[in-house]
Design a protein around this motif. Structure first.
Motif, PDB file in Angstrom:
ATOM      1  N   LYS A  64      -2.087  -0.179  -2.571  1.00  0.00           N
ATOM      2  CA  LYS A  64      -1.842   1.429  -3.384  1.00  0.00           C
ATOM      3  C   LYS A  64      -0.628   1.084  -3.535  1.00  0.00           C
ATOM      4  N   LYS A  65       0.595   0.576  -3.381  1.00  0.00           N
ATOM      5  CA  LYS A  65       1.043   0.570  -3.657  1.00  0.00           C
ATOM      6  C   LYS A  65       1.599  -0.422  -5.274  1.00  0.00           C
ATOM      7  N   GLU A  69       1.929   1.478  -9.151  1.00  0.00           N
ATOM      8  CA  GLU A  69       3.142   0.239  -9.956  1.00  0.00           C
ATOM      9  C   GLU A  69       2.409  -0.304 -11.466  1.00  0.00           C
ATOM     10  N   LYS A  94       1.314  10.060  -6.983  1.00  0.00           N
ATOM     11  CA  LYS A  94       2.356   9.079  -6.672  1.00  0.00           C
ATOM     12  C   LYS A  94       2.681   8.600  -7.993  1.00  0.00           C
TER      13      LYS A  94
END
Length: 329
Positions: A64-65, A69, A94
């Motif tokens: 996910k991170k 990005e 996010k």
């Protein structure tokens, strides 16, 4: 510049039916960009798409991170949560996107809580409705046409040459999608074998479409056939479909991909799922007549094998449809 991130991490068919939303936005908001966030299995169908600038793949929660990005790097600033999931909403937030709508659905042991509410009965109209409710764009719902990405450069010529070779083996080009990921949605292979043998009598070898995992399943169906399971990409299916006389499919992603082919007759077999919501506009629907249909449950069935809704659909019904619509003439 307005950059819209459309999120639909549901099935391939759901993603295909969401593509008109991208077209509506692209044609009505000048110089905007459209990004699509989908499950990894749906990424390929959106490559080389005329209305989609970027495709983002949701692979698993551990990545996910990195995905966030990627979205930030492309500077997407507005999000439409088509799949209605809370996790998709959080992911968009996010990624620094303004949330044009929010989803709250969460899944616990295959049960859905706070499910997304349908905005229209038909799925293709449902997903397109966000253009009106969120962006105040008017459109003709009768002209919603799904579209997947174009096949890779040069692949059309390869398919053309392949089709010409295939025509030496079969009188007509008939495409069959015999299998879905849910066994309960699959037609009885005995009845499918009867159809295959019937076509063989007409000097037709049907072409079976599927994933690499479907190869043996297809080979075990009675009759002569051309098995291309795993040999072509999903984006190649419409190019192959351009040469077909008709197609037959279960309720699955490739059915909706085939529906993007202009004027291709499609026989669509429905059991537990609802054709009113999911059947393509150009499909000839054959639905089970059992009173429990549609149950909308393809994970289990209390009826024994041989007495389920897809078993109730017999070859003769399909044969009558072929005759009624003169699909072999």
């Amino acid at each position: 510049m307005r950059k819209f991130l459309i999120i639909n991490r549901l099935g391939i068919g759901d993603v295909v039916l969401t593509t008109p939303l991208a077209q509506i936005i692209k044609e009505n908001i000048p110089e905007c960009k459209i990004g699509f966030l989908v499950a990894n299995k749906s990424v390929d169908i959106l490559k080389n798409h005329p209305y989609i600038d970027d495709v983002f793949a949701y692979k698993n929660k551990h990545e996910k991170k990195a995905l966030i990005e990627q979205i930030k790097a492309k500077e997407y600033n507005e999000a439409i949560i088509v799949d209605g999931r809370l996790s998709s909403t959080i992911l968009a937030w996010k990624s620094n996107c303004k949330l044009l709508n929010k989803g709250f659905c969460i899944s616990i042991n295959k049960k859905h809580i706070f499910e997304r509410k349908n905005l229209a009965v038909k799925a293709i109209e449902d997903f397109a409705t966000y253009a009106k409710t969120l962006l105040n764009i008017d459109y003709d719902k009768n002209k919603l046409i799904p579209k997947i990405g174009n096949c890779d450069k040069g692949k059309d010529k390869i398919i053309f040459a392949w089709i010409n070779e295939i025509k030496k083996q079969t009188k007509k080009i008939v495409l069959i999608v015999p299998r879905t990921a849910a066994d309960i949605k699959n037609w009885n292979t005995t009845e499918l074998g009867k159809l295959n043998l019937y076509l063989n009598v007409q000097d037709i070898k049907p072409i079976y479409i599927g994933s690499p995992n479907d190869k043996d399943y297809i080979n075990n169906i009675a009759g002569e056939k051309i098995n291309i399971a795993g040999k072509f990409a999903l984006r190649d299916i419409p190019e192959i479909g351009k040469y077909a006389d008709f197609a037959l499919s279960m309720c699955t992603g490739p059915l909706h991909i085939l529906s993007t082919v202009n004027k291709l007759p499609i026989i669509a077999l429905y059991g537990p799922s609802d054709p009113v919501r999911w059947a393509p506009q150009n499909a000839i629907v054959v639905q089970s007549t059992l009173p429990c249909v549609p149950c909308l449950n393809w994970s289990k069935c209390s009826k024994p094998i041989g007495q389920r809704c897809m078993d109730e659909i017999k070859f003769e019904r399909v044969q009558n449809i072929i005759a009624q619509y003169k699909l072999l003439e």
